[in-house]
Design an enzyme around this catalytic site. Structure first.
Site, mmCIF file in Angstrom:
data_model
loop_
_atom_site.group_PDB
_atom_site.id
_atom_site.type_symbol
_atom_site.label_atom_id
_atom_site.label_comp_id
_atom_site.label_asym_id
_atom_site.label_seq_id
_atom_site.Cartn_x
_atom_site.Cartn_y
_atom_site.Cartn_z
ATOM 1 N N GLU A 1 -6.434 -5.420 3.671
ATOM 2 C CA GLU A 1 -6.300 -6.471 2.655
ATOM 3 C C GLU A 1 -7.477 -6.472 1.679
ATOM 4 O O GLU A 1 -8.023 -7.507 1.314
ATOM 5 C CB GLU A 1 -6.107 -7.838 3.323
ATOM 6 C CG GLU A 1 -4.803 -7.837 4.118
ATOM 7 C CD GLU A 1 -4.358 -9.210 4.570
ATOM 8 O OE1 GLU A 1 -4.549 -10.168 3.820
ATOM 9 O OE2 GLU A 1 -3.805 -9.299 5.670
ATOM 10 N N GLY B 1 -25.509 -2.681 26.868
ATOM 11 C CA GLY B 1 -26.006 -1.366 27.238
ATOM 12 C C GLY B 1 -24.861 -0.436 27.608
ATOM 13 O O GLY B 1 -23.782 -0.491 27.005
ATOM 14 N N THR C 1 0.814 -1.210 0.000
ATOM 15 C CA THR C 1 0.000 0.000 0.000
ATOM 16 C C THR C 1 0.852 1.267 0.000
ATOM 17 O O THR C 1 1.884 1.339 0.672
ATOM 18 C CB THR C 1 -0.928 -0.009 1.226
ATOM 19 O OG1 THR C 1 -1.616 -1.245 1.242
ATOM 20 C CG2 THR C 1 -1.924 1.131 1.169
ATOM 21 N N GLU C 2 0.398 2.244 -0.760
ATOM 22 C CA GLU C 2 1.048 3.556 -0.801
ATOM 23 C C GLU C 2 -0.002 4.618 -0.511
ATOM 24 O O GLU C 2 -1.199 4.329 -0.588
ATOM 25 C CB GLU C 2 1.641 3.796 -2.197
ATOM 26 C CG GLU C 2 2.692 2.760 -2.562
ATOM 27 C CD GLU C 2 3.409 3.095 -3.864
ATOM 28 O OE1 GLU C 2 3.065 4.117 -4.493
ATOM 29 O OE2 GLU C 2 4.308 2.327 -4.218
#
Lengths: 257, 380
Positions: B364, B340, B126-127
């Site tokens: 991914e 809750g 990834t870039e």
């Protein structure tokens, strides 16, 4: 050294257990190696690595117990033996198991037989001492340390919180108490290797026994879970009022005074 | 058809479950709070052979199958999402490409330390402006005097600060049609010009290590190309397919933990004079949660099984990843609702699971990318 471990497959008492008509529901239960037997297996592996020899893990049970035997092999034991009692008509008791084991060990050469101090299911602690008696060899129960020097062993045993040091000659039956060691997890390569290790299944015929020889001496009449704990009651007021009320309750309500 | 696990698979599951509950679960809260990567856990995982789980014994691995690996990831994720993510990334993204595409020398040098747990694996794809759109990759690799010189930037790279080498994708030329050729390179982390920092503040999986990589004139020998030159694209598609199975398994694990907590809480919590588990509103939530978890798990197992059989599994891996990750976010959200006000408090651990699992829909390949992969498989 020829080291044997007598092991029991038992349900996990930390998981939910259901009892229907006095029988434990096996479908819902999780099964494990009896935790005290796990100490015995760990100690056997450590002793083998130190002194050489082989570790054989023996169990009495049915085919399902193969998984626990494989787990012991994955931890590092060398071979497993299943004494299959699936065909027995009656439920085996401690006498049955001890007789079967004694017959198995009759023609074996052993230096050390380890087991758990008790099984977490019935907590009887009968099988290993009975086995030692049948074999006519020394026994030391609830051990927390063991050193082997040649043909003798120096053992520390838990005596209701005190430590007792015992010297005993091999061959010997010893049962493991909590504190003996920290059992290892079976490693992944260990699990993969366990597949290829020998696992032998034998039955009554192989041991030259008839069903009458090992017929149980006891009968389980009923099984039930302990009653659920009821909510406690808070007594209020100053110390004196509280003591008065407590004594009153113990006398009149609980009727223990 | 046979839905039963083999004895080995069952033993691996039991062992990892024991280990994860004893060693990993008690630290989950702390690693999240302090954004601490639990190095000691990974050392133990290495000793137990978990980091080499699906690789052959000849490389120091355990030789187990993908089904076992998915079971292991689920159990680790059930104990701690952060640890599960680091584990899945180490095996599926860090070590797998070296195993599938590396030559013998590369495997000896770079795969073995990952398998034994000496170092963790990392995958730099990834870039800032390119992830699943790999064609937009800006990082460049150029040949110069018999060496390869890499320049560029990578972001959100898991485990890189604990890696000995990072597999980095970079453009190294153009094909006949003028499109970028992408190759994968093995870049040792101590190479001059290679800077690895961890500048991110994340919403979840805060105990996992996430890095920014800057490569300035990073020089590596020519034999550090991974697999076929210009084969980078196909390689990382295969790598990501495998990675998707593990992310799906991780999502199932987190959801399982949240569902168990919700069930236990619902039985314990009394309102209007009875346990809230006796109310249909809560029962129906728990029923849906447990059903969806089991459905997702079955899909994960099928994808893993296909991979083990050597059959195509791209479609099934995407089904599993898409369904399991979206399911896990729903389940954690509902589990929090069952709790809750207490669910909103850190102490109960549920809000952490919701924060952790959100990543499963993003990392991914986002859910949207999964739908694209599925559509392409359908022939659109």
């Amino acid at each position: 050294m020829n080291i044997y471990v007598v092991m029991k497959r038992t349900f996990d008492t930390e998981e939910k257990i259901e009892i229907n008509n006095g029988v434990i529901d096996e479908e819902g239960a999780e099964f494990i190696i009896n935790p005290y037997d796990e100490y015995a297996i760990e100690e056997a592996i450590v002793l083998r690595d130190e002194h050489g020899g082989e570790v054989t893990v023996v169990t009495v049970g049915d085919e399902e117990a193969e998984k626990e035997l494989r787990t012991a092999l994955a931890m590092g034991a060398d071979q497993g033996v299943l004494i299959d009692v699936e065909d027995l008509d009656e439920e085996p008791d401690h006498f049955t198991i001890a007789e079967l084991l004694a017959a198995y060990f009759k023609d074996k050469e052993y230096d050390l037989i380890l087991g758990g101090n008790v099984a977490v299911d019935d907590g009887a602690g009968q099988v290993a001492p009975r086995l030692a008696e049948k074999l006519g060899i020394n026994q030391v129960t609830t051990i927390t340390d063991i050193k082997i020097n040649g043909t003798s062993a120096t053992i520390e045993r838990d005596d209701e919180g005190d430590v007792e040091t015992v010297e005993a000659q091999l061959p010997l039956v010893a049962t493991a108490q909590q504190g003996l060691n920290e059992p290892r997890y079976p490693s992944l390569p260990g699990i993969m290797k366990a597949k290829k290790k020998p696992l032998e299944t034998i039955d009554l015929d192989d041991l030259d026994l008839d069903e009458e020889d090992v017929a149980a001496k006891t009968r389980t009449v009923d099984r039930y879970l302990p009653p659920e704990k009821e909510a406690g009651r808070m007594i209020e007021g100053g110390p004196e009022t509280q003591v008065d009320e407590l004594v009153g309750l113990l006398k009149n309500e609980a009727k223990v005074l | 058809m046979n839905f039963a696990l083999t004895k080995e698979q069952q033993m691996i599951k039991d062992m990892v479950k024991d280990f994860a509950q004893q060693e990993i679960a008690p630290k989950a809260e702390e690693v999240d709070r302090n954004e601490r990567f639990p190095e000691e856990t990974f050392q133990k995982m290495g000793e137990l052979g978990l980091l080499g789980l699906p690789f052959p014994e000849s490389y120091g691995g355990s030789g187990a199958d993908t089904v076992s690996y998915a079971l292991a990831v689920e159990e680790v994720g059930r104990a701690c999402g952060s640890t599960g993510l680091s584990y899945a990334a180490a095996v599926s993204l860090g070590a797998s490409p070296l195993y599938y595409f590396g030559d013998e020398k590369q495997k000896e040098l770079y795969l073995k330390p990952l398998v034994t747990g000496e170092a963790l694996g990392a995958f730099g794809l990834t870039e800032p402006n390119a992830g699943s759109d790999a064609g937009g990759t800006k990082t460049k690799a150029e040949k110069k005097d018999g060496r390869i010189v890499i320049n560029g930037e990578k972001c959100w790279i898991t485990n890189a600060a604990y890696a000995k080498c990072v597999i980095v994708t970079a453009v190294d030329g153009k094909d006949d049609r003028g499109r970028n050729n992408i190759s994968a390179f093995i870049v040792p982390t101590d190479t001059p010009g290679f800077t690895i920092t961890s500048p991110y503040e994340k919403m979840g999986v805060r105990g996992s290590n996430t890095c920014e990589l800057v490569l300035e004139d990073v020089e590596i020998p020519e034999d550090h190309v991974l697999g076929e030159p210009s084969g980078g694209f196909k390689q990382f598609l295969y790598t990501l397919d495998g990675g998707r199975i593990s992310i799906a398994a991780l999502a199932v694990g987190i959801a399982q933990a949240a569902c168990e907590k919700a069930l236990a809480y619902a039985k314990e919590r009394k309102q209007f004079g009875r346990s809230i588990s006796e109310f249909q509103a809560i029962q129906f939530k728990l029923s849906d949660m447990s059903m969806e978890i089991e459905l997702a798990r079955n899909m994960v197992m099928k994808a893993a099984w296909l991979k083990d059989q050597g059959k195509p599994f791209t479609l099934e891996a995407s089904y599993a990843k898409l369904y399991a990750s979206e399911m896990a976010t729903r389940v954690c959200n509902e589990a929090l609702q069952v709790h809750g006000g207490y669910g909103y408090m850190r102490e109960y651990g549920i809000e952490r699971m919701l924060r952790d699992t959100k990543l499963m829909e993003i990392g991914e390949g986002t859910s949207e990318i999964q739908r694209m992969v599925i559509a392409r498989q359908l022939g659109c």
